[in-house]
Design an enzyme around this catalytic site. Structure first.
Site, PDB file in Angstrom:
ATOM      1  N   ASP A  66     -10.118   2.971  -0.198  1.00 20.73           N
ATOM      2  CA  ASP A  66      -8.868   2.818  -0.331  1.00 20.73           C
ATOM      3  C   ASP A  66      -8.519   4.194  -1.760  1.00 20.73           C
ATOM      4  OD1 ASP A  66      -8.924   1.586  -2.275  1.00 20.73           O
ATOM      5  OD2 ASP A  66      -7.763  -0.057  -1.960  1.00 20.73           O
ATOM      6  N   ASN A 129       0.018  -8.719  -5.876  1.00 20.08           N
ATOM      7  CA  ASN A 129       1.112  -8.918  -5.478  1.00 20.08           C
ATOM      8  C   ASN A 129       0.935  -8.850  -3.601  1.00 20.08           C
ATOM      9  OD1 ASN A 129      -0.389  -6.928  -4.225  1.00 20.08           O
ATOM     10  ND2 ASN A 129       1.305  -5.087  -4.507  1.00 20.08           N
ATOM     11  N   HIS A 131      -1.650  -7.892  -1.842  1.00 25.52           N
ATOM     12  CA  HIS A 131      -2.115  -6.826  -1.059  1.00 25.52           C
ATOM     13  C   HIS A 131      -3.891  -6.959  -1.121  1.00 25.52           C
ATOM     14  CE1 HIS A 131      -2.459  -3.327  -4.213  1.00 25.52           C
ATOM     15  NE2 HIS A 131      -3.410  -4.244  -4.269  1.00 25.52           N
ATOM     16  N   GLU A 136      -0.466  -3.570   1.625  1.00 18.84           N
ATOM     17  CA  GLU A 136       0.847  -3.802   0.705  1.00 18.84           C
ATOM     18  C   GLU A 136       1.601  -5.268   1.332  1.00 18.84           C
ATOM     19  OE1 GLU A 136       0.004  -2.831  -2.430  1.00 18.84           O
ATOM     20  OE2 GLU A 136       0.247  -0.892  -2.786  1.00 18.84           O
TER      21      GLU A 136
HETATM   22  C1  F6R Z   1      -9.033  -1.308  -5.080  1.00 17.51           C
HETATM   23  C2  F6R Z   1      -8.321  -2.235  -4.226  1.00 17.51           C
HETATM   24  C3  F6R Z   1      -7.156  -2.903  -4.668  1.00 17.51           C
HETATM   25  C4  F6R Z   1      -7.883  -3.409  -5.501  1.00 17.51           C
HETATM   26  C5  F6R Z   1      -6.654  -5.120  -6.156  1.00 17.51           C
HETATM   27  C6  F6R Z   1      -7.268  -5.460  -7.175  1.00 17.51           C
HETATM   28  O1  F6R Z   1      -9.785   0.042  -4.491  1.00 17.51           O
HETATM   29  O2  F6R Z   1      -8.298  -1.937  -3.701  1.00 17.51           O
HETATM   30  O3  F6R Z   1      -7.057  -3.472  -3.469  1.00 17.51           O
HETATM   31  O4  F6R Z   1      -8.829  -4.325  -5.255  1.00 17.51           O
HETATM   32  O5  F6R Z   1      -5.368  -4.439  -6.568  1.00 17.51           O
HETATM   33  O6  F6R Z   1      -7.644  -4.986  -8.607  1.00 17.51           O
HETATM   34  P1  F6R Z   1      -7.994  -4.632  -9.431  1.00 17.51           P
HETATM   35  O7  F6R Z   1      -9.369  -5.845  -9.400  1.00 17.51           O
HETATM   36  O8  F6R Z   1      -7.810  -4.021 -10.593  1.00 17.51           O
HETATM   37  O9  F6R Z   1      -6.922  -6.574 -10.215  1.00 17.51           O
END
Ligand code: F6R
Length: 247
Positions: A66, A129, A131, A136
């Site tokens: 993403d 959250n 996701h 989301e």
């Molecule tokens: C990033 C992504 C997000 C992260 C998630 C965790 O490419 O797809 O879903 O994997 O927000 O983020 P961190 O690892 O920064 O806690």
């Protein structure tokens, strides 16, 4: 389906996941996988970058999970450049597919959906959250690869990654495509993720926690450190393979 849950001490987590991925690449050099950015995989990417044998990735295809919409290439949070810096430029896969945002964004999402078709391995992180990618809260198992409005917590996370662009939208591989991958690995580390990991694994399947839909995948693996796994009250229910014990 019940995932394989692997829990490793924090200090050993990155090497353990790197070893598992290296095994996959040795067994199937033409692996097509998607990779996330964010803080969770930073130590993993460093381990992979330091240890990759010459040629290990030379037939692999990496697809970006993403990205934020509209960030300049030199924004520290921009997904494509970040993944290049942290791993792609070091391990040199045969192909790296970023999200090309030129022109119409809906068309860009459709192109990326095609790129994500037939993944052997989807590696994803878990948002605070719930996701997965930028699927989301509100996303369902049939969510397509698409342009999304970012949740306030995702925008906050982007600020934590140092963005100056305050992105409002993202493009993400959809849950439907991720659930189609032959295998799926969920990477989760740190105490702040313990509650949401418990919700994803043990709470109801719900669009409020999109990660709860990963349970529909027939072959998925949760690779956690002991901090993130600390609230899994029914850990004995899982098929565990542990780097260490969890009390
Ligand atoms: C990033 C992504 C997000 C992260 C998630 C965790 O490419 O797809 O879903 O994997 O927000 O983020 P961190 O690892 O920064 O806690």
């Amino acid at each position: 389906m019940t995932p394989t849950l692997e829990v490793h001490p924090a200090a050993a987590w990155a090497d353990a996941v790197a070893a598992a991925l290296t095994d996959r690449l040795r067994a199937w050099p033409r692996l097509r996988l998607c990779l996330p950015t964010g803080e969770t995989p930073v130590s993993l990417y460093a381990a992979l970058s330091a240890s990759a044998d010459a040629g290990l990735w030379s037939q692999a295809t990496v697809v970006l999970l993403d990205d934020y919409v509209g960030l300049s290439a030199d924004d520290p949070a921009a997904g494509g450049p970040r993944l290049r810096r942290e791993i792609v430029d070091h391990v040199r896969p045969a192909v790296f597919i970023e999200i090309d945002q030129s022109g119409d964004l809906a068309a860009a999402a459709r192109r990326h959906d095609e790129a994500a078709r037939g993944l052997d391995l989807a590696i994803v992180g878990l948002g605070l959250n719930g996701h997965i990618g930028f699927n989301e809260p509100g996303s369902t198992a049939d969510s397509a690869t698409r342009v999304v409005d970012l949740h306030p917590r995702s925008r906050e996370a982007a600020e934590g990654y140092g963005t100056e662009g305050a992105p409002e939208r993202g493009i993400t591989i959809g849950l439907a495509r991720l659930l189609d991958a032959r295998e799926l690995w969920l990477l989760v580390t740190g105490v702040p993720k313990a509650e949401i990991l418990r919700a994803a694994l043990e709470g109801p399947e719900t669009p409020d926690v999109p990660a709860s839909y990963l349970r529909r995948h027939p072959s998925w693996r949760v690779m956690a450190d002991d901090a993130a796994a600390s609230l899994l009250g029914r850990a004995d229910r899982w098929m565990t393979h542990r780097g260490d014990t969890v009390s």
